[in-house]
Design a protein around this motif. Sequence first.
Motif, PDB file in Angstrom:
ATOM      1  N   ALA A 253      -4.168  13.750  -1.936  1.00 45.30           N
ATOM      2  CA  ALA A 253      -3.348  14.562  -1.029  1.00 45.30           C
ATOM      3  C   ALA A 253      -2.001  14.884  -1.660  1.00 45.30           C
ATOM      4  O   ALA A 253      -1.527  16.020  -1.580  1.00 45.30           O
TER       5      ALA A 253
ATOM      6  N   LEU B 179       1.059  14.101   5.222  1.00 49.14           N
ATOM      7  CA  LEU B 179       0.427  13.195   4.263  1.00 49.14           C
ATOM      8  C   LEU B 179      -0.108  11.962   4.980  1.00 49.14           C
ATOM      9  O   LEU B 179      -1.227  11.517   4.719  1.00 49.14           O
ATOM     10  N   GLY B 180       0.667  11.434   5.908  1.00 48.86           N
ATOM     11  CA  GLY B 180       0.217  10.278   6.690  1.00 48.86           C
ATOM     12  C   GLY B 180      -1.002  10.606   7.538  1.00 48.86           C
ATOM     13  O   GLY B 180      -1.936   9.806   7.637  1.00 48.86           O
TER      14      GLY B 180
ATOM     15  N   THR C 212       0.814  -1.219   0.000  1.00 53.47           N
ATOM     16  CA  THR C 212       0.000   0.000   0.000  1.00 53.47           C
ATOM     17  C   THR C 212       0.846   1.267   0.000  1.00 53.47           C
ATOM     18  O   THR C 212       0.303   2.366  -0.058  1.00 53.47           O
TER      19      THR C 212
ATOM     20  N   GLN D 212      -3.995  10.806   5.217  1.00 48.16           N
ATOM     21  CA  GLN D 212      -4.436   9.466   4.816  1.00 48.16           C
ATOM     22  C   GLN D 212      -5.158   8.780   5.968  1.00 48.16           C
ATOM     23  O   GLN D 212      -6.187   8.150   5.777  1.00 48.16           O
TER      24      GLN D 212
ATOM     25  N   THR E 160      -8.337  10.855   3.654  1.00 50.11           N
ATOM     26  CA  THR E 160      -8.049  11.470   2.366  1.00 50.11           C
ATOM     27  C   THR E 160      -7.295  10.468   1.497  1.00 50.11           C
ATOM     28  O   THR E 160      -6.350   9.839   1.962  1.00 50.11           O
ATOM     29  N   ALA E 161      -7.714  10.336   0.255  1.00 54.88           N
ATOM     30  CA  ALA E 161      -7.017   9.437  -0.670  1.00 54.88           C
ATOM     31  C   ALA E 161      -5.584   9.930  -0.856  1.00 54.88           C
ATOM     32  O   ALA E 161      -5.373  11.129  -1.103  1.00 54.88           O
ATOM     33  N   PRO E 162      -4.593   9.054  -0.735  1.00 58.33           N
ATOM     34  CA  PRO E 162      -3.199   9.488  -0.839  1.00 58.33           C
ATOM     35  C   PRO E 162      -2.891  10.192  -2.162  1.00 58.33           C
ATOM     36  O   PRO E 162      -2.175  11.186  -2.175  1.00 58.33           O
ATOM     37  N   GLU E 163      -3.430   9.684  -3.258  1.00 51.49           N
ATOM     38  CA  GLU E 163      -3.156  10.296  -4.554  1.00 51.49           C
ATOM     39  C   GLU E 163      -3.674  11.734  -4.597  1.00 51.49           C
ATOM     40  O   GLU E 163      -3.025  12.621  -5.150  1.00 51.49           O
TER      41      GLU E 163
END
Length: 85
Positions: A63, A50-51, A21, A54, A58-61
């Motif tokens: 963010a 970012l972590g 992931t 997520q 929030t979708a990582p892509e």
Amino acid sequence: MNVLNEWTALACKELGIDPATVDRDLILELTKEVAHGVARPAAPLTAYLLGLAQGAGTAPEDAVARLTTLAKNWSRATAETLTDD
């Protein structure tokens, strides 16, 4: 196995994260953009944020895209921020 792959695998194991992931290249590209476009110390902080994003759902892509855009436009964003009343 190189050091970065080994670190990623062991850190994921320690934190109970599925390494599949983790988009390592996406994160490294983001932190490179932040380090060069904003400031070096902002790169690890951005990875942490970012972590958190997520973890909050929030979708990582999404963010990463938003943060990359912010970093690329940093000089304009700060000029606008500083001149707004």
